[in-house]
Design a protein around this motif. Structure first.
Motif, PDB file in Angstrom:
ATOM      1  N   VAL A 156       0.860  -1.178   0.000  1.00 13.88           N
ATOM      2  CA  VAL A 156       0.000   0.000   0.000  1.00 13.88           C
ATOM      3  C   VAL A 156       0.898   1.230   0.000  1.00 13.88           C
ATOM      4  CG1 VAL A 156      -1.803   1.269   1.218  1.00 13.88           C
ATOM      5  CG2 VAL A 156      -1.749  -1.250   1.317  1.00 13.88           C
ATOM      6  N   VAL A 157       0.854   1.993  -1.072  1.00 10.56           N
ATOM      7  CA  VAL A 157       1.668   3.205  -1.151  1.00 10.56           C
ATOM      8  C   VAL A 157       0.797   4.389  -0.770  1.00 10.56           C
ATOM      9  CG1 VAL A 157       2.989   4.733  -2.659  1.00 10.56           C
ATOM     10  CG2 VAL A 157       3.222   2.262  -2.880  1.00 10.56           C
ATOM     11  N   ILE A 158       1.300   5.177   0.193  1.00  7.11           N
ATOM     12  CA  ILE A 158       0.567   6.326   0.705  1.00  7.11           C
ATOM     13  C   ILE A 158       1.105   7.561   0.003  1.00  7.11           C
ATOM     14  CG2 ILE A 158      -0.040   7.638   2.776  1.00  7.11           C
ATOM     15  CD1 ILE A 158       0.589   5.081   4.385  1.00  7.11           C
ATOM     16  N   GLY A 159       0.267   8.192  -0.805  1.00  9.94           N
ATOM     17  CA  GLY A 159       0.687   9.350  -1.584  1.00  9.94           C
ATOM     18  C   GLY A 159      -0.253  10.512  -1.387  1.00  9.94           C
ATOM     19  N   GLY A 160       0.222  11.673  -1.785  1.00 10.63           N
ATOM     20  CA  GLY A 160      -0.613  12.854  -1.676  1.00 10.63           C
ATOM     21  C   GLY A 160       0.187  14.112  -1.866  1.00 10.63           C
ATOM     22  N   SER A 161      -0.490  15.247  -1.722  1.00  8.96           N
ATOM     23  CA  SER A 161       0.146  16.539  -1.958  1.00  8.96           C
ATOM     24  C   SER A 161       0.969  16.976  -0.749  1.00  8.96           C
ATOM     25  CB  SER A 161      -0.916  17.597  -2.250  1.00  8.96           C
ATOM     26  OG  SER A 161      -1.684  17.232  -3.366  1.00  8.96           O
ATOM     27  N   THR A 162       1.751  18.014  -0.980  1.00  5.35           N
ATOM     28  CA  THR A 162       2.542  18.601   0.087  1.00  5.35           C
ATOM     29  C   THR A 162       1.639  19.067   1.224  1.00  5.35           C
ATOM     30  OG1 THR A 162       4.199  19.354  -1.490  1.00  5.35           O
ATOM     31  CG2 THR A 162       4.148  20.461   0.642  1.00  5.35           C
ATOM     32  N   GLY A 163       2.025  18.687   2.453  1.00  6.48           N
ATOM     33  CA  GLY A 163       1.285  19.137   3.630  1.00  6.48           C
ATOM     34  C   GLY A 163      -0.037  18.444   3.853  1.00  6.48           C
ATOM     35  N   ASP A 212       5.390   5.097   2.810  1.00  7.56           N
ATOM     36  CA  ASP A 212       5.167   6.543   2.839  1.00  7.56           C
ATOM     37  C   ASP A 212       6.024   7.179   1.754  1.00  7.56           C
ATOM     38  OD1 ASP A 212       4.506   9.106   3.505  1.00  7.56           O
ATOM     39  OD2 ASP A 212       5.709   9.192   5.341  1.00  7.56           O
ATOM     40  N   ALA A 213       5.372   7.699   0.697  1.00 12.08           N
ATOM     41  CA  ALA A 213       6.075   8.232  -0.471  1.00 12.08           C
ATOM     42  C   ALA A 213       6.269   9.737  -0.353  1.00 12.08           C
ATOM     43  CB  ALA A 213       5.283   7.916  -1.737  1.00 12.08           C
ATOM     44  N   PRO A 214       7.230  10.305  -1.091  1.00 12.09           N
ATOM     45  CA  PRO A 214       7.376  11.763  -1.141  1.00 12.09           C
ATOM     46  C   PRO A 214       6.140  12.420  -1.740  1.00 12.09           C
ATOM     47  CG  PRO A 214       9.336  10.672  -2.008  1.00 12.09           C
ATOM     48  CD  PRO A 214       8.276   9.619  -1.850  1.00 12.09           C
ATOM     49  N   ASP A 215       6.049  13.733  -1.587  1.00 13.87           N
ATOM     50  CA  ASP A 215       4.899  14.483  -2.097  1.00 13.87           C
ATOM     51  C   ASP A 215       4.848  14.428  -3.623  1.00 13.87           C
ATOM     52  OD1 ASP A 215       4.503  15.218   0.552  1.00 13.87           O
ATOM     53  OD2 ASP A 215       5.673  17.061   0.324  1.00 13.87           O
ATOM     54  N   ILE A 216       3.641  14.256  -4.157  1.00 14.98           N
ATOM     55  CA  ILE A 216       3.504  14.215  -5.611  1.00 14.98           C
ATOM     56  C   ILE A 216       3.723  15.587  -6.241  1.00 14.98           C
ATOM     57  CG2 ILE A 216       1.980  12.214  -5.604  1.00 14.98           C
ATOM     58  CD1 ILE A 216      -0.360  14.182  -5.923  1.00 14.98           C
ATOM     59  N   ASP A 217       3.624  16.655  -5.430  1.00 16.90           N
ATOM     60  CA  ASP A 217       3.886  18.005  -5.921  1.00 16.90           C
ATOM     61  C   ASP A 217       5.054  18.645  -5.177  1.00 16.90           C
ATOM     62  OD1 ASP A 217       2.646  18.207  -3.505  1.00 16.90           O
ATOM     63  OD2 ASP A 217       1.142  19.688  -4.122  1.00 16.90           O
ATOM     64  N   SER A 218       6.024  17.817  -4.802  1.00 15.26           N
ATOM     65  CA  SER A 218       7.178  18.281  -4.028  1.00 15.26           C
ATOM     66  C   SER A 218       7.907  19.414  -4.741  1.00 15.26           C
ATOM     67  CB  SER A 218       8.149  17.115  -3.799  1.00 15.26           C
ATOM     68  OG  SER A 218       9.353  17.560  -3.217  1.00 15.26           O
ATOM     69  N   VAL A 219       8.540  20.292  -3.961  1.00 11.00           N
ATOM     70  CA  VAL A 219       9.358  21.353  -4.557  1.00 11.00           C
ATOM     71  C   VAL A 219      10.578  20.768  -5.249  1.00 11.00           C
ATOM     72  CG1 VAL A 219       8.581  23.093  -2.918  1.00 11.00           C
ATOM     73  CG2 VAL A 219      10.593  21.702  -2.373  1.00 11.00           C
ATOM     74  N   ALA A 220      10.945  19.550  -4.883  1.00 10.09           N
ATOM     75  CA  ALA A 220      12.089  18.883  -5.497  1.00 10.09           C
ATOM     76  C   ALA A 220      11.615  18.009  -6.658  1.00 10.09           C
ATOM     77  CB  ALA A 220      12.830  18.027  -4.473  1.00 10.09           C
ATOM     78  N   ALA A 257       4.515   1.303  -8.340  1.00  5.96           N
ATOM     79  CA  ALA A 257       4.892   0.017  -7.747  1.00  5.96           C
ATOM     80  C   ALA A 257       3.835  -0.510  -6.789  1.00  5.96           C
ATOM     81  CB  ALA A 257       6.227   0.164  -7.010  1.00  5.96           C
ATOM     82  N   ALA A 258       2.762   0.242  -6.561  1.00  9.06           N
ATOM     83  CA  ALA A 258       1.769  -0.107  -5.547  1.00  9.06           C
ATOM     84  C   ALA A 258       0.782  -1.150  -6.035  1.00  9.06           C
ATOM     85  CB  ALA A 258       1.022   1.152  -5.121  1.00  9.06           C
ATOM     86  N   ASP A 259       0.324  -1.978  -5.083  1.00  8.42           N
ATOM     87  CA  ASP A 259      -0.843  -2.826  -5.333  1.00  8.42           C
ATOM     88  C   ASP A 259      -2.114  -2.049  -5.019  1.00  8.42           C
ATOM     89  OD1 ASP A 259       0.573  -5.320  -5.955  1.00  8.42           O
ATOM     90  OD2 ASP A 259       1.197  -5.251  -3.856  1.00  8.42           O
ATOM     91  N   LEU A 260      -2.023  -1.147  -4.057  1.00  8.43           N
ATOM     92  CA  LEU A 260      -3.167  -0.351  -3.633  1.00  8.43           C
ATOM     93  C   LEU A 260      -2.676   1.040  -3.278  1.00  8.43           C
ATOM     94  CD1 LEU A 260      -6.040  -1.483  -1.282  1.00  8.43           C
ATOM     95  CD2 LEU A 260      -4.894   0.676  -0.841  1.00  8.43           C
ATOM     96  N   TRP A 261      -3.420   2.048  -3.681  1.00  8.24           N
ATOM     97  CA  TRP A 261      -3.061   3.425  -3.332  1.00  8.24           C
ATOM     98  C   TRP A 261      -3.908   3.876  -2.153  1.00  8.24           C
ATOM     99  CZ3 TRP A 261      -2.689   6.954  -8.294  1.00  8.24           C
ATOM    100  CH2 TRP A 261      -1.688   6.456  -9.147  1.00  8.24           C
ATOM    101  N   LEU A 262      -3.252   4.479  -1.176  1.00 11.57           N
ATOM    102  CA  LEU A 262      -3.963   5.215  -0.138  1.00 11.57           C
ATOM    103  C   LEU A 262      -3.648   6.679  -0.391  1.00 11.57           C
ATOM    104  CD1 LEU A 262      -5.697   5.189   2.419  1.00 11.57           C
ATOM    105  CD2 LEU A 262      -3.574   5.211   3.757  1.00 11.57           C
ATOM    106  N   PHE A 263      -4.620   7.373  -0.946  1.00  8.14           N
ATOM    107  CA  PHE A 263      -4.388   8.755  -1.370  1.00  8.14           C
ATOM    108  C   PHE A 263      -4.887   9.698  -0.286  1.00  8.14           C
ATOM    109  CE2 PHE A 263      -4.640  12.550  -3.934  1.00  8.14           C
ATOM    110  CZ  PHE A 263      -3.517  12.430  -4.713  1.00  8.14           C
ATOM    111  N   VAL A 264      -3.972  10.556   0.193  1.00  6.78           N
ATOM    112  CA  VAL A 264      -4.280  11.457   1.293  1.00  6.78           C
ATOM    113  C   VAL A 264      -4.389  12.879   0.751  1.00  6.78           C
ATOM    114  CG1 VAL A 264      -3.566  12.308   3.562  1.00  6.78           C
ATOM    115  CG2 VAL A 264      -3.030   9.952   2.887  1.00  6.78           C
ATOM    116  N   THR A 265      -5.514  13.519   1.044  1.00  2.88           N
ATOM    117  CA  THR A 265      -5.698  14.914   0.686  1.00  2.88           C
ATOM    118  C   THR A 265      -6.299  15.637   1.889  1.00  2.88           C
ATOM    119  OG1 THR A 265      -6.641  16.423  -0.955  1.00  2.88           O
ATOM    120  CG2 THR A 265      -8.002  14.546  -0.310  1.00  2.88           C
TER     121      THR A 265
END
Length: 584
Positions: free
Chosen positions: A59-66, A160-168, A181-189
């Motif tokens: 489970v990859v946890i992704g989302g925007s900065t902050g 826990d992945a880096p921000d999808i809109d990271s400054v880097a 690479a995820a089997d399931l996305w946990l998308f945090v907003t």
């Protein structure tokens, strides 16, 4: 994983690794990026998942900065494991949480082989500026931090992945790689950012690849009815975008303690969800297969798009090649025109040849027809006769000038055509291709002199019999050789017939009749054809040598013809995705 499945994936990977997309044609950057993404997905997810369908669900946890991803992860395990805070980017090294019994699945290179493994005990001081990471703020992480946590149920792992809109930029790219690479996305907003453009771009990608998605809306204001209103709006947006979400979790805005932790109750619903999922082996298998089939379908689409761009690259190469070939073919044709229209027999060449045929000793023993032609030509010249070698040199010099001039024009035309497009300019960069290289004049001169040597050898060989030897010796090999050169230059048909009246025509007639008198008609035709062929071969080589300067740059771009194998890969991948869905 069957041998057929292995072959399909290995063949596709080989084709991608061998692919050359060097030219700056429209879409090249996107095609290169898609090629890299496809290769990473093969190695990070598709191949390892097919090889081990019973491995823990990732489970990859992704989302925007902050959005609060790291804070949520810490709440799930009950203590700080992932850095959170106001300084961006916070997640500099991705953190993978697994049950201790599942450690063997993640310590090796089974998934995400491009990231080195770092265990939690190997971290630096967590108070260090980078939270223990060895990378700088704007550098993408090159390692994956592993944590064995009892509160993560066996059969499940959280990343826990880096921000999808990271400054880097590197972190943004890494976030997308991890999501692939995820089997399931946990998308945090969050309640105030769920409509941002970047998250929806990523969620649409999930929909296209049929990825199973859970969504967490974080920091919802505690006012009555707000959570329901926001949830209804978000579900409507998801439906309109074609994104199927398994579960939507609503997390209220909550104060964190001094350690940066949320109250345990905040994560209870999500913990229970993961516990049920981990305990449901069949359910985890369905999710893994669904996401896997979607990923392979996505790779089939990538294969098709990359193949189409590879075809564009090949078409651009062919266009540039045709421009170079056409420019130098035109130069070669203009050289032939100069050889066949009698223009080389004017001026200095005509004067020197008339000196030769005006010499009394030259025509000693030659029939009266030739003598009469000699007399007519002799009236056109005055002064002391020049030796036959002067006529030979004049012919050679005139031909050298024609070859150099026309080849130079060919190079200029080819360079101008290439400079008109970005791909051509890139190929021509670093060298003035319109300029003939130093020493080319000497090269042309040497080849023409060598051809004249060929002609003299033809004359000697043909005059070896007893009948011809006396006349050849009385007239001189050079003089007879010049006559043969005149015949070659006077007509593309080798033997001048129907020539218009004039000094040039008479010059050719004298050479023709002289040779026929010595060797006979058939021998003259044979000698002229052979001499012309040898000249043609040398001229072809000279001009081709200059075109090679252009063609060599095209040849250095790598192999062509990648489109057809990639289209075949696309069909095989689509079939593989169908097979996986049927198995599920």
């Amino acid at each position: 994983m069957t041998n057929r499945t292995t072959a399909v994936l290995e063949t596709f990977a080989e084709h991608l690794r061998a692919l050359e997309l060097p030219l700056p044609v429209a879409g090249a950057a996107q095609a290169r990026e898609e090629t890299g993404a496809a290769l990473s997905q093969l190695g990070d997810h598709v191949v390892p998942r097919l090889d081990s369908l019973d491995a823990p669900l990732l489970v990859v946890i992704g989302g925007s900065t902050g959005a609060g991803k790291s804070t949520l992860v810490n709440a799930l395990v009950g203590h700080p494991v992932s850095r959170s805070g106001a300084i961006r980017p916070t997640t500099r090294r991705p953190v993978l949480l697994h049950h201790p019994l599942d450690e063997a699945w993640f310590t090796g290179a089974r998934i995400l082989p491009g990231l080195a493994r770092v265990h939690a005990g190997q971290r630096r001081d967590p108070e260090a500026p980078h939270g223990g990471d060895t990378t700088g703020d704007l550098d993408p992480a090159t390692s994956l931090e592993l944590h064995g946590e009892e509160r993560i149920p066996p059969g499940l792992a959280l990343l826990d992945a880096p921000d999808i809109d990271s400054v880097a930029v590197g972190n943004r790219e890494l976030a997308r790689q991890l999501l692939r690479a995820a089997d399931l996305w946990l998308f945090v907003t969050t309640a105030n950012r769920y409509a941002d453009a970047v998250p929806w771009e990523v969620l649409r990608t999930a929909a296209e690849r049929d990825v199973t998605v859970d969504v967490v809306m974080n920091r919802i204001p505690g006012r009555e009815g707000v959570a329901e209103e926001l949830a209804e709006d978000l579900r409507g947006m998801l439906e309109r975008q074609g994104v199927e979400v398994e579960r939507l979790f609503l997390v209220p805005e909550t104060e964190i303690d001094a350690a940066g932790m949320l109250p345990p109750a905040v994560a209870t619903e999500l913990q229970q969800h993961f516990a049920r999922l981990a305990a449901d082996g069949e359910g985890r298998g369905r999710i893994a297969r669904r996401t896997l089939a979607g990923a392979i379908d996505g790779l089939a689409g990538s294969a098709t798009r990359i193949a189409e761009h590879a075809a564009l690259q090949d078409a651009e190469r062919q266009r540039l090649r045709e421009q170079a070939v056409a420019a130098f073919s035109g130069a070669r044709e203009r050289i032939d025109e100069a050889l066949g229209d009698g223009s080389l027999l004017r001026g200095e060449v005509l004067a020197r040849w008339q000196d030769v045929v005006g010499t009394g000793e030259f025509f000693r023993g030659v029939e009266s027809l030739v003598t009469r032609a000699r007399d007519r030509l002799g009236q056109l010249v005055s002064g002391k006769p020049a030796p036959a070698i002067a006529a030979e040199q004049a012919l050679g010099t005139g031909l050298v000038h024609v070859v150099i001039d026309e080849t130079a024009r060919g190079a200029e035309r080819a360079d101008a055509a290439w400079q008109a497009t970005p791909a051509g300019r890139q190929l021509a960069e670093g060298q003035d291709l319109s300029r003939l290289p130093d020493g080319y004049g000497e090269e042309v001169n040497a080849e023409i002199r060598a051809w004249q040597g060929d002609v003299l050898e033809l004359v000697r060989a043909e005059g070896a019999d007893r009948r011809s030897r006396a006349r050849l010796l009385s007239l001189g090999v050079n003089a007879v050789g010049v006559a043969l050169m005149v015949v070659v230059f006077a007509s593309t048909a080798f033997v001048p017939t129907g020539l218009e009246v004039g000094a040039g025509a008479a010059t050719a007639v004298v050479g023709q009749k002289l040779l026929e008198t010595i060797f006979g008609d058939e021998a003259v035709r044979r000698m002229a054809a052979l001499a012309r062929q040898r000249l043609t071969d040398r001229l072809d080589a000279l001009v081709a040598g200059r075109s090679e300067l252009f063609l060599h740059r095209l040849d250095g771009l790598g192999a062509e013809g990648s489109a057809a194998p990639l289209h075949a890969d696309a069909e095989a991948l689509a079939q593989l995705a169908r097979d996986i869905r049927e198995d599920a």
